[in-house]
Motif scaffolding. Structure first.
Motif, mmCIF file in Angstrom:
data_model
loop_
_atom_site.group_PDB
_atom_site.id
_atom_site.type_symbol
_atom_site.label_atom_id
_atom_site.label_comp_id
_atom_site.label_asym_id
_atom_site.label_seq_id
_atom_site.Cartn_x
_atom_site.Cartn_y
_atom_site.Cartn_z
ATOM 1 N N VAL A 126 22.353 -14.661 3.404
ATOM 2 C CA VAL A 126 21.619 -13.421 3.647
ATOM 3 C C VAL A 126 21.497 -13.123 5.141
ATOM 4 O O VAL A 126 21.816 -12.018 5.588
ATOM 5 C CB VAL A 126 20.223 -13.469 2.990
ATOM 6 C CG1 VAL A 126 19.442 -12.203 3.280
ATOM 7 C CG2 VAL A 126 20.349 -13.701 1.498
ATOM 8 N N ARG A 127 21.037 -14.094 5.912
ATOM 9 C CA ARG A 127 20.782 -13.861 7.333
ATOM 10 C C ARG A 127 22.015 -13.344 8.079
ATOM 11 O O ARG A 127 21.896 -12.410 8.873
ATOM 12 C CB ARG A 127 20.233 -15.118 7.991
ATOM 13 C CG ARG A 127 19.864 -14.878 9.452
ATOM 14 C CD ARG A 127 19.165 -16.064 10.043
ATOM 15 N NE ARG A 127 17.739 -15.770 10.051
ATOM 16 C CZ ARG A 127 16.806 -16.666 10.179
ATOM 17 N NH1 ARG A 127 17.109 -17.933 10.276
ATOM 18 N NH2 ARG A 127 15.545 -16.318 10.206
ATOM 19 N N PRO A 128 23.213 -13.903 7.866
ATOM 20 C CA PRO A 128 24.375 -13.358 8.586
ATOM 21 C C PRO A 128 24.637 -11.877 8.268
ATOM 22 O O PRO A 128 24.980 -11.099 9.155
ATOM 23 C CB PRO A 128 25.532 -14.238 8.115
ATOM 24 C CG PRO A 128 24.893 -15.522 7.697
ATOM 25 C CD PRO A 128 23.568 -15.115 7.112
ATOM 26 N N ALA A 129 24.460 -11.486 7.032
ATOM 27 C CA ALA A 129 24.671 -10.088 6.655
ATOM 28 C C ALA A 129 23.615 -9.185 7.274
ATOM 29 O O ALA A 129 23.919 -8.099 7.775
ATOM 30 C CB ALA A 129 24.656 -9.941 5.132
ATOM 31 N N VAL A 130 22.381 -9.636 7.268
ATOM 32 C CA VAL A 130 21.283 -8.852 7.839
ATOM 33 C C VAL A 130 21.456 -8.750 9.352
ATOM 34 O O VAL A 130 21.229 -7.698 9.947
ATOM 35 C CB VAL A 130 19.921 -9.467 7.441
ATOM 36 C CG1 VAL A 130 18.774 -8.812 8.169
ATOM 37 C CG2 VAL A 130 19.708 -9.343 5.936
ATOM 38 N N ALA A 131 21.880 -9.836 10.002
ATOM 39 C CA ALA A 131 22.120 -9.807 11.447
ATOM 40 C C ALA A 131 23.240 -8.830 11.778
ATOM 41 O O ALA A 131 23.206 -8.168 12.818
ATOM 42 C CB ALA A 131 22.466 -11.201 11.963
ATOM 43 N N GLY A 132 24.210 -8.722 10.893
ATOM 44 C CA GLY A 132 25.292 -7.765 11.092
ATOM 45 C C GLY A 132 24.796 -6.333 11.161
ATOM 46 O O GLY A 132 25.428 -5.472 11.762
ATOM 47 N N ASP A 133 23.639 -6.082 10.566
ATOM 48 C CA ASP A 133 23.014 -4.756 10.603
ATOM 49 C C ASP A 133 21.946 -4.651 11.687
ATOM 50 O O ASP A 133 21.187 -3.690 11.711
ATOM 51 C CB ASP A 133 22.389 -4.425 9.244
ATOM 52 C CG ASP A 133 23.436 -4.092 8.197
ATOM 53 O OD1 ASP A 133 24.570 -3.728 8.576
ATOM 54 O OD2 ASP A 133 23.124 -4.190 6.996
ATOM 55 N N GLY A 134 21.845 -5.663 12.567
ATOM 56 C CA GLY A 134 20.884 -5.607 13.669
ATOM 57 C C GLY A 134 19.487 -6.056 13.298
ATOM 58 O O GLY A 134 18.524 -5.715 13.968
ATOM 59 N N GLY A 135 19.367 -6.840 12.243
ATOM 60 C CA GLY A 135 18.047 -7.288 11.814
ATOM 61 C C GLY A 135 17.988 -8.788 11.591
ATOM 62 O O GLY A 135 18.906 -9.528 11.935
ATOM 63 N N ASP A 136 16.901 -9.201 11.012
ATOM 64 C CA ASP A 136 16.708 -10.604 10.677
ATOM 65 C C ASP A 136 15.801 -10.659 9.455
ATOM 66 O O ASP A 136 15.075 -9.713 9.159
ATOM 67 C CB ASP A 136 16.084 -11.372 11.845
ATOM 68 C CG ASP A 136 16.136 -12.884 11.652
ATOM 69 O OD1 ASP A 136 17.099 -13.377 11.026
ATOM 70 O OD2 ASP A 136 15.225 -13.579 12.133
#
Length: 186
Positions: A126-136
């Motif tokens: 989850v975290r890598p995908a969310v980071a890809g969108d500029g979040g955490d």
């Protein structure tokens, strides 16, 4: 220095990629000058009229704005980020340490194995995908089959964050961890 920008699913947040390591691992979010007291770049960005929040990620800085137009904010933000990295100044000054994502966690010790699996899935899928969108995303707790998560950066206040929690993360966790019934924002 060339700084790339990327749109995020949240129209109020842009992701700025300076082409170098920012925080390395984890994420730090700043929503006020006081919170950014030991983070010079975040403090400088928050001083720009219209900037409401700053988040450091592994290789990016995400900036959330208020109703101001990106056309007016983007040049000032790019200049501030470029100046900071070109100067060689530290991202964090003495006394500043990344906030532990484990602060304030809650779960029954009997669920420790389940929680470990949930955290591993969040960290690896989850975290890598969310980071890809500029979040955490941060695990906060597990109780009675409910996983409590906190969305940060571009994901905080994003119109699609509820759908992300419900349709994406909840389905993933329920598939791999039968004890999970639902996912909620903490």
């Amino acid at each position: 220095m060339f700084i790339q920008t990327e749109a995020t699913p949240n129209p109020a947040t842009l992701k700025f990629l300076p082409g170098q390591n920012v925080l390395g691992q984890g994420a730090m979010e700043f929503r006020s000058s006081e919170a950014a007291a030991n983070a010079p770049l975040a403090q400088a960005l928050l001083a720009i009229e219209g900037v409401e929040a700053v988040m450091y990620g592994g290789d990016f800085v995400s900036v959330t704005k208020n109703e101001k137009d990106w056309a007016h904010l983007k040049p000032a933000i790019l200049g501030t980020i470029m100046e900071h990295f070109a100067s060689g100044a530290p991202l964090l000054t003495d006394g500043a340490a990344p906030v532990s994502d484990h602060d304030g966690e809650f779960y029954d010790e009997a669920d420790a194995e389940t929680v470990a699996t949930i955290k591993e899935l969040i960290e690896t899928r989850v975290r890598p995908a969310v980071a890809g969108d500029g979040g955490d995303i941060v695990f906060k707790g597990f109780r009675d089959g409910v996983v409590y998560l906190v969305m940060k950066g571009a994901c905080s206040g994003c119109p699609s964050s509820t759908a992300t929690l419900r349709n994406g993360i909840e389905n993933l966790l329920r598939h791999f961890v039968p004890q999970v019934k639902t996912v909620q924002s903490a």
